[in-house]
Enzyme design. Structure first.
Site, PDB file in Angstrom:
ATOM      1  N   HIS A  85      -0.272   4.897  13.151  1.00 25.09           N
ATOM      2  CA  HIS A  85      -1.079   4.705  11.946  1.00 25.09           C
ATOM      3  C   HIS A  85      -2.480   5.276  12.153  1.00 25.09           C
ATOM      4  O   HIS A  85      -3.500   4.677  11.824  1.00 25.09           O
ATOM      5  CB  HIS A  85      -1.141   3.220  11.552  1.00 25.09           C
ATOM      6  CG  HIS A  85      -1.531   2.981  10.119  1.00 25.09           C
ATOM      7  ND1 HIS A  85      -2.831   2.765   9.727  1.00 25.09           N
ATOM      8  CD2 HIS A  85      -0.805   2.937   8.979  1.00 25.09           C
ATOM      9  CE1 HIS A  85      -2.876   2.577   8.413  1.00 25.09           C
ATOM     10  NE2 HIS A  85      -1.654   2.685   7.926  1.00 25.09           N
ATOM     11  N   HIS A 117       0.865  -1.172   0.000  1.00 21.43           N
ATOM     12  CA  HIS A 117       0.000   0.000   0.000  1.00 21.43           C
ATOM     13  C   HIS A 117       0.907   1.229   0.000  1.00 21.43           C
ATOM     14  O   HIS A 117       1.916   1.264   0.717  1.00 21.43           O
ATOM     15  CB  HIS A 117      -0.923   0.017   1.231  1.00 21.43           C
ATOM     16  CG  HIS A 117      -2.154  -0.838   1.068  1.00 21.43           C
ATOM     17  ND1 HIS A 117      -2.813  -1.403   2.132  1.00 21.43           N
ATOM     18  CD2 HIS A 117      -2.825  -1.213  -0.051  1.00 21.43           C
ATOM     19  CE1 HIS A 117      -3.859  -2.096   1.681  1.00 21.43           C
ATOM     20  NE2 HIS A 117      -3.888  -1.997   0.353  1.00 21.43           N
ATOM     21  N   ASP A 143       1.043   4.154   1.230  1.00 24.75           N
ATOM     22  CA  ASP A 143       1.463   4.908   2.425  1.00 24.75           C
ATOM     23  C   ASP A 143       2.621   4.233   3.160  1.00 24.75           C
ATOM     24  O   ASP A 143       3.128   4.773   4.144  1.00 24.75           O
ATOM     25  CB  ASP A 143       0.276   5.150   3.388  1.00 24.75           C
ATOM     26  CG  ASP A 143      -0.423   3.889   3.830  1.00 24.75           C
ATOM     27  OD1 ASP A 143      -0.651   2.994   2.995  1.00 24.75           O
ATOM     28  OD2 ASP A 143      -0.765   3.785   5.023  1.00 24.75           O
TER      29      ASP A 143
HETATM   30 ZN   LIG Z   1      -1.194   1.932   5.953  1.00 19.47          ZN
HETATM   31 ZN   LIG Z   2      -2.297  -1.082   4.263  1.00 22.06          ZN
END
Ligand SMILES: [Zn+2]
Ligand SMILES: [Zn+2]
Length: 308
Positions: free
Chosen positions: A270, A64, A66
């Site tokens: 997160h 992903h 990020d």
């Molecule tokens: Zn993430």
């Molecule tokens: Zn993720």
């Protein structure tokens, strides 16, 4: 003999409220390891004076954006800074192609070797080791294959008591084996047990990184008893319903894992961009596991060297 974690990014997918996507630097005895590399990682390294030339291994938990959009900029800057040392990047399969396609239009790669080591995030394995540390991956429960990482110092040799060297006139050639636990036989045939000759070394330290994951107790065997645990906590209780949709966790769930795994301390992170203030994360986690702290960017979390 440092063992410390510096957080560079603590937000989830969207940067917001001065918080950035995920990246962390772990310093183990002055060797630095980069864990995930969200957008802006190299700028955060400058902000917090991270000595990035010391990084030789990068661990990417999943693909992903990020967690890896900062890589292309970071790798390029290393080249512009004249890096010659190799870099090794551990990640699920696919990252090498993503990086290469970005270098393609400018006709060039990098002036230093980059080795991509793809691993299968769905099964636990030893990814890396040197004389001081082992790094293992283990599976998490997320919307795409995702791994957590366990960093564990190797056991140190036992400490020999200097007065015993004198007392028994121990020859230096015997010291390495005594440090490994051997007994000593004197010329007259008498045995001196190792316990009399040595002291316990400092305990080896450990850190577990649980990147994006839904609540799952399946990870507990991998992280049991670690000194420091980072477990994502994207939501507070008010958006618990979102955890199953997005395959993330709440702070309370992260703390439940920390308690059940018997870890030393929990770092939260997160955070969803919908939260400007983070009070609910700390509050709800502490209700379950008192040694929970908010992960904050630029903050260094140190595990001191100690004996059992
Ligand atoms: Zn993430
Ligand atoms: Zn993720």
């Amino acid at each position: 003999m440092r063992f410390s974690l510096t957080l560079l990014g603590t937000n989830s997918a969207l940067p917001a409220h001065g918080r950035h996507p995920t990246a962390q630097v772990l310093n183990i005895q002055e060797r630095q390891f980069l864990i995930d590399c969200g957008e802006g990682t190299q700028m955060r390294m400058l902000d917090f004076s991270v000595r990035k030339a010391r990084i030789r291994q990068i661990f990417i938990s999943h693909l992903h954006g990020d967690h890896f959009y900062g890589l292309i900029g970071l790798l390029t800057s290393y080249g512009l800074n004249g890096r010659k040392e190799p870099m090794e990047i551990f990640s699920p399969a696919g990252l090498e192609e993503i990086i290469e396609v970005q270098f393609h239009p400018s006709g060039g790669g990098l002036p230093y070797p980059v080795k991509f080591s793809a691993f299968d995030p769905d099964r636990p394995q030893l990814l890396f080791e040197n004389s001081q540390v082992e790094v293992h991956s283990f599976p998490l429960l997320h919307s795409i294959p995702t791994a957590g990482f366990l960093f564990r110092e190797k056991d140190r040799p036992r400490n020999i008591r200097p007065e015993k060297i004198e007392e028994y006139e121990i020859h230096f050639s015997k010291i390495p084996s005594i440090k490994q636990g051997a007994d000593l036989e004197l010329p007259n045939g008498r045995f001196i047990p190792n316990a009399e000759l040595t002291l316990d070394p400092p305990r080896s330290r450990s850190y577990a990184y649980c990147s994006d994951t839904q609540y799952t107790e399946d990870i507990i065997p991998y992280i049991k008893g670690v000194d420091l645990l980072y477990h994502e906590s994207t939501f507070c209780d008010d958006h618990k319903d979102q955890t199953l949709v997005t395959m993330h966790s709440t702070a309370r769930q992260a703390a439940t894992i920390a308690r059940k795994a018997g870890v030393g301390a929990l770092i939260l992170g997160h955070y969803s961009s919908r939260y400007k203030e983070l009070d609910c994360f700390e509050q709800e986690a502490k209700e379950v596991f008192s040694n929970s702290v908010l992960g904050l960017e630029g903050r260094e979390y140190e595990i001191p060297l100690k004996k059992d």
